[in-house]
Design an enzyme around this catalytic site. Sequence first.
Site, PDB file in Angstrom:
ATOM      1  N   ASP A  24     -46.659 -47.319 114.460  1.00  0.00           N
ATOM      2  CA  ASP A  24     -46.741 -46.353 115.135  1.00  0.00           C
ATOM      3  C   ASP A  24     -47.998 -46.610 116.135  1.00  0.00           C
ATOM      4  OD1 ASP A  24     -45.495 -45.198 113.224  1.00  0.00           O
ATOM      5  OD2 ASP A  24     -46.109 -43.786 112.336  1.00  0.00           O
ATOM      6  N   LYS A 129     -38.654 -44.206 113.123  1.00  0.00           N
ATOM      7  CA  LYS A 129     -38.883 -42.888 112.066  1.00  0.00           C
ATOM      8  C   LYS A 129     -39.623 -41.540 112.519  1.00  0.00           C
ATOM      9  CE  LYS A 129     -43.538 -44.085 111.309  1.00  0.00           C
ATOM     10  NZ  LYS A 129     -44.041 -42.679 111.052  1.00  0.00           N
ATOM     11  N   CYS A 162     -49.387 -41.952 108.301  1.00  0.00           N
ATOM     12  CA  CYS A 162     -48.471 -42.820 108.195  1.00  0.00           C
ATOM     13  C   CYS A 162     -48.815 -43.621 107.531  1.00  0.00           C
ATOM     14  CB  CYS A 162     -47.974 -43.159 109.745  1.00  0.00           C
ATOM     15  SG  CYS A 162     -47.265 -41.276 110.494  1.00  0.00           S
TER      16      CYS A 162
END
Length: 228
Positions: A24, A129, A162
């Site tokens: 990310d 995701k 995350c």
Amino acid sequence: MVIIKAEPEPLPIDLARTALIIIDMQRDFLEPGGFGETLGNDVSLLARAVGPCRKVLDAARAAGMLIIHTREGHRPDLTDAPIAKVERGKPSMRIGAPGPMGRILIRGEAGHDIIPELYPVHGEPVIDKPGKGAFYATDLDALLRNFGIQYLLVCGVTTEVCVNTSVREANDRGYRCVVLADCCASYFPEFHEMGLAMIKAQGAIFGWVSSAQHLLEILPAQKMVLTA
Ligand code: C5J
């Protein structure tokens, strides 16, 4: 096998069975006007991970390692975004709202994309995701198994959200995770430290913690010959 210096103890790893996963590193988390800032965070705190990540990315590319990038985000019609997530907290702009980098956390928008410094090159899979974990509702596990991967080198943001969620998911699926501490960052420096502490506690209950430098010490400068 080579041994990477790590905590709680050095770990022998098979580089031919190792992938680098960068979680990310998106404009929505690292740049002003994105999802991270809408939640009230100082996004400049994540910048410290970019340089170390870039060094690791360059070295992994030179070594011919499998490199995977992930992006958190949702379909434009929000059909994959749980209402409980969209309504959570008091952000200045909710997921899907129009922001300066396009709609917040929506696939295809500028803010959803990976920062230019770490942009994927041809052949590097990008996993989109909908959740915090990289395995939830994605084909990441299938992809890793097709490549015979057993070890994951983990970078990205944020350490306690995350990165931690993905490492826990990976650990339950049998992967050995090595989190590169300086290649990760959080809006809360104390959560970064605690996130790493939780991973390596109790004899590496979720994984190991190392650094960009320790990885660079063991990566070959030339492409590896990978065998099935
Ligand atoms: C968050 C992430 N912090 N990538 N996402 O919401 O860690």
